[in-house]
Design a protein around this motif. Sequence first.
Motif, PDB file in Angstrom:
ATOM      1  N   LEU A  44       8.643  48.340 -31.460  1.00  0.00           N
ATOM      2  CA  LEU A  44       9.658  47.753 -30.584  1.00  0.00           C
ATOM      3  C   LEU A  44      10.017  46.381 -31.148  1.00  0.00           C
ATOM      4  CD1 LEU A  44      11.178  48.083 -27.877  1.00  0.00           C
ATOM      5  CD2 LEU A  44       9.224  47.010 -26.770  1.00  0.00           C
ATOM      6  N   PHE A  45      11.298  46.169 -31.432  1.00  0.00           N
ATOM      7  CA  PHE A  45      11.708  44.922 -32.068  1.00  0.00           C
ATOM      8  C   PHE A  45      12.672  44.092 -31.239  1.00  0.00           C
ATOM      9  CE2 PHE A  45      10.392  47.730 -35.502  1.00  0.00           C
ATOM     10  CZ  PHE A  45       9.370  46.953 -36.027  1.00  0.00           C
ATOM     11  N   ASP A  46      13.212  44.654 -30.184  1.00  0.00           N
ATOM     12  CA  ASP A  46      14.056  43.874 -29.281  1.00  0.00           C
ATOM     13  C   ASP A  46      14.036  44.539 -27.923  1.00  0.00           C
ATOM     14  OD1 ASP A  46      15.888  46.035 -29.308  1.00  0.00           O
ATOM     15  OD2 ASP A  46      17.039  45.134 -30.901  1.00  0.00           O
ATOM     16  N   GLY A  47      14.678  43.902 -26.975  1.00  0.00           N
ATOM     17  CA  GLY A  47      14.725  44.438 -25.621  1.00  0.00           C
ATOM     18  C   GLY A  47      13.950  43.558 -24.669  1.00  0.00           C
ATOM     19  N   ALA A  48      14.135  43.846 -23.424  1.00  0.00           N
ATOM     20  CA  ALA A  48      13.492  43.069 -22.372  1.00  0.00           C
ATOM     21  C   ALA A  48      12.386  43.897 -21.739  1.00  0.00           C
ATOM     22  CB  ALA A  48      14.524  42.669 -21.326  1.00  0.00           C
ATOM     23  N   GLY A  49      11.580  43.245 -20.943  1.00  0.00           N
ATOM     24  CA  GLY A  49      10.532  43.953 -20.232  1.00  0.00           C
ATOM     25  C   GLY A  49       9.286  44.123 -21.076  1.00  0.00           C
ATOM     26  N   THR A  50       8.393  44.979 -20.595  1.00  0.00           N
ATOM     27  CA  THR A  50       7.139  45.219 -21.290  1.00  0.00           C
ATOM     28  C   THR A  50       7.037  46.691 -21.656  1.00  0.00           C
ATOM     29  OG1 THR A  50       5.967  45.641 -19.227  1.00  0.00           O
ATOM     30  CG2 THR A  50       5.958  43.378 -20.036  1.00  0.00           C
ATOM     31  N   SER A  51       6.193  46.979 -22.591  1.00  0.00           N
ATOM     32  CA  SER A  51       5.992  48.347 -23.051  1.00  0.00           C
ATOM     33  C   SER A  51       4.806  48.951 -22.305  1.00  0.00           C
ATOM     34  CB  SER A  51       5.752  48.365 -24.555  1.00  0.00           C
ATOM     35  OG  SER A  51       5.483  49.681 -24.968  1.00  0.00           O
ATOM     36  N   LEU A  52       5.081  49.677 -21.239  1.00  0.00           N
ATOM     37  CA  LEU A  52       4.008  50.285 -20.462  1.00  0.00           C
ATOM     38  C   LEU A  52       3.364  51.440 -21.212  1.00  0.00           C
ATOM     39  CD1 LEU A  52       5.583  50.180 -16.897  1.00  0.00           C
ATOM     40  CD2 LEU A  52       3.971  48.589 -17.956  1.00  0.00           C
ATOM     41  N   LYS A  53       4.112  52.092 -22.096  1.00  0.00           N
ATOM     42  CA  LYS A  53       3.546  53.186 -22.893  1.00  0.00           C
ATOM     43  C   LYS A  53       2.397  52.678 -23.754  1.00  0.00           C
ATOM     44  CE  LYS A  53       6.373  56.434 -21.585  1.00  0.00           C
ATOM     45  NZ  LYS A  53       6.312  56.420 -20.162  1.00  0.00           N
ATOM     46  N   LEU A  54       2.496  51.451 -24.223  1.00  0.00           N
ATOM     47  CA  LEU A  54       1.425  50.854 -25.012  1.00  0.00           C
ATOM     48  C   LEU A  54       0.143  50.799 -24.187  1.00  0.00           C
ATOM     49  CD1 LEU A  54       1.439  47.883 -27.322  1.00  0.00           C
ATOM     50  CD2 LEU A  54       0.084  47.716 -25.264  1.00  0.00           C
ATOM     51  N   LEU A  55       0.238  50.359 -22.947  1.00  0.00           N
ATOM     52  CA  LEU A  55      -0.942  50.278 -22.084  1.00  0.00           C
ATOM     53  C   LEU A  55      -1.492  51.660 -21.777  1.00  0.00           C
ATOM     54  CD1 LEU A  55       0.112  47.472 -19.578  1.00  0.00           C
ATOM     55  CD2 LEU A  55      -1.315  47.288 -21.628  1.00  0.00           C
ATOM     56  N   GLU A  56      -0.601  52.637 -21.562  1.00  0.00           N
ATOM     57  CA  GLU A  56      -1.038  54.013 -21.311  1.00  0.00           C
ATOM     58  C   GLU A  56      -1.805  54.555 -22.517  1.00  0.00           C
ATOM     59  OE1 GLU A  56       2.634  55.401 -18.388  1.00  0.00           O
ATOM     60  OE2 GLU A  56       2.553  56.134 -20.449  1.00  0.00           O
ATOM     61  N   ALA A  57      -1.268  54.323 -23.705  1.00  0.00           N
ATOM     62  CA  ALA A  57      -1.931  54.804 -24.918  1.00  0.00           C
ATOM     63  C   ALA A  57      -3.295  54.151 -25.078  1.00  0.00           C
ATOM     64  CB  ALA A  57      -1.059  54.534 -26.142  1.00  0.00           C
ATOM     65  N   ALA A  58      -3.349  52.836 -24.928  1.00  0.00           N
ATOM     66  CA  ALA A  58      -4.616  52.117 -25.081  1.00  0.00           C
ATOM     67  C   ALA A  58      -5.631  52.586 -24.032  1.00  0.00           C
ATOM     68  CB  ALA A  58      -4.380  50.618 -24.981  1.00  0.00           C
ATOM     69  N   ALA A  59      -5.182  52.768 -22.801  1.00  0.00           N
ATOM     70  CA  ALA A  59      -6.076  53.241 -21.739  1.00  0.00           C
ATOM     71  C   ALA A  59      -6.571  54.656 -22.011  1.00  0.00           C
ATOM     72  CB  ALA A  59      -5.366  53.185 -20.387  1.00  0.00           C
ATOM     73  N   SER A  60      -5.803  55.417 -22.777  1.00  0.00           N
ATOM     74  CA  SER A  60      -6.197  56.780 -23.141  1.00  0.00           C
ATOM     75  C   SER A  60      -7.120  56.794 -24.354  1.00  0.00           C
ATOM     76  CB  SER A  60      -4.950  57.622 -23.445  1.00  0.00           C
ATOM     77  OG  SER A  60      -4.160  57.748 -22.294  1.00  0.00           O
ATOM     78  N   GLY A  61      -7.397  55.621 -24.912  1.00  0.00           N
ATOM     79  CA  GLY A  61      -8.294  55.528 -26.054  1.00  0.00           C
ATOM     80  C   GLY A  61      -7.630  55.715 -27.399  1.00  0.00           C
ATOM     81  N   VAL A  62      -6.305  55.679 -27.420  1.00  0.00           N
ATOM     82  CA  VAL A  62      -5.575  55.854 -28.676  1.00  0.00           C
ATOM     83  C   VAL A  62      -5.405  54.493 -29.339  1.00  0.00           C
ATOM     84  CG1 VAL A  62      -3.427  56.674 -29.721  1.00  0.00           C
ATOM     85  CG2 VAL A  62      -4.326  57.811 -27.682  1.00  0.00           C
ATOM     86  N   PRO A  63      -5.791  54.355 -30.611  1.00  0.00           N
ATOM     87  CA  PRO A  63      -5.576  53.092 -31.314  1.00  0.00           C
ATOM     88  C   PRO A  63      -4.084  52.774 -31.404  1.00  0.00           C
ATOM     89  CG  PRO A  63      -6.934  54.593 -32.629  1.00  0.00           C
ATOM     90  CD  PRO A  63      -6.450  55.351 -31.447  1.00  0.00           C
ATOM     91  N   VAL A  64      -3.747  51.508 -31.271  1.00  0.00           N
ATOM     92  CA  VAL A  64      -2.354  51.080 -31.194  1.00  0.00           C
ATOM     93  C   VAL A  64      -1.978  50.214 -32.394  1.00  0.00           C
ATOM     94  CG1 VAL A  64      -0.732  49.651 -29.866  1.00  0.00           C
ATOM     95  CG2 VAL A  64      -2.341  51.163 -28.674  1.00  0.00           C
ATOM     96  N   VAL A  65      -0.807  50.505 -32.966  1.00  0.00           N
ATOM     97  CA  VAL A  65      -0.162  49.633 -33.940  1.00  0.00           C
ATOM     98  C   VAL A  65       1.125  49.181 -33.273  1.00  0.00           C
ATOM     99  CG1 VAL A  65       0.874  49.435 -36.228  1.00  0.00           C
ATOM    100  CG2 VAL A  65      -1.115  50.922 -35.894  1.00  0.00           C
ATOM    101  N   SER A  66       1.347  47.883 -33.190  1.00  0.00           N
ATOM    102  CA  SER A  66       2.507  47.379 -32.453  1.00  0.00           C
ATOM    103  C   SER A  66       3.081  46.124 -33.090  1.00  0.00           C
ATOM    104  CB  SER A  66       2.117  47.051 -31.012  1.00  0.00           C
ATOM    105  OG  SER A  66       3.244  46.610 -30.264  1.00  0.00           O
TER     106      SER A  66
END
Length: 108
Positions: A44-66
Amino acid sequence: QLTLCGHSPGIEMLALQGAGITVHGNVPSVAPHYRRARVFANALFDGAGTSLKLLEAAASGVPVVSSAVGVRGHELIENRDYLGAEDAASFARRIQELLAGHANHDDM
């Protein structure tokens, strides 16, 4: 296998579908995709708000690159909670590190 999920994928994204790449538009739940995922890329390189999918992925135990924009608004620490990347080359490198086991994603 690369799986792309997202709201209303554009023609460019749909054109990627083929050998080794599956493109999903709207899905009722991303949970099944997280269970199969080895990495979550949040380019994600622009836009407003937050990336809730990132939190969902992390909570699911998936390593995140962001990107930095992708973690904006969350109290996440780079190299502990996610691996940072700001362009296509660094995203590719970070994803390869995780897939090859060179980055420690057990702590993420």
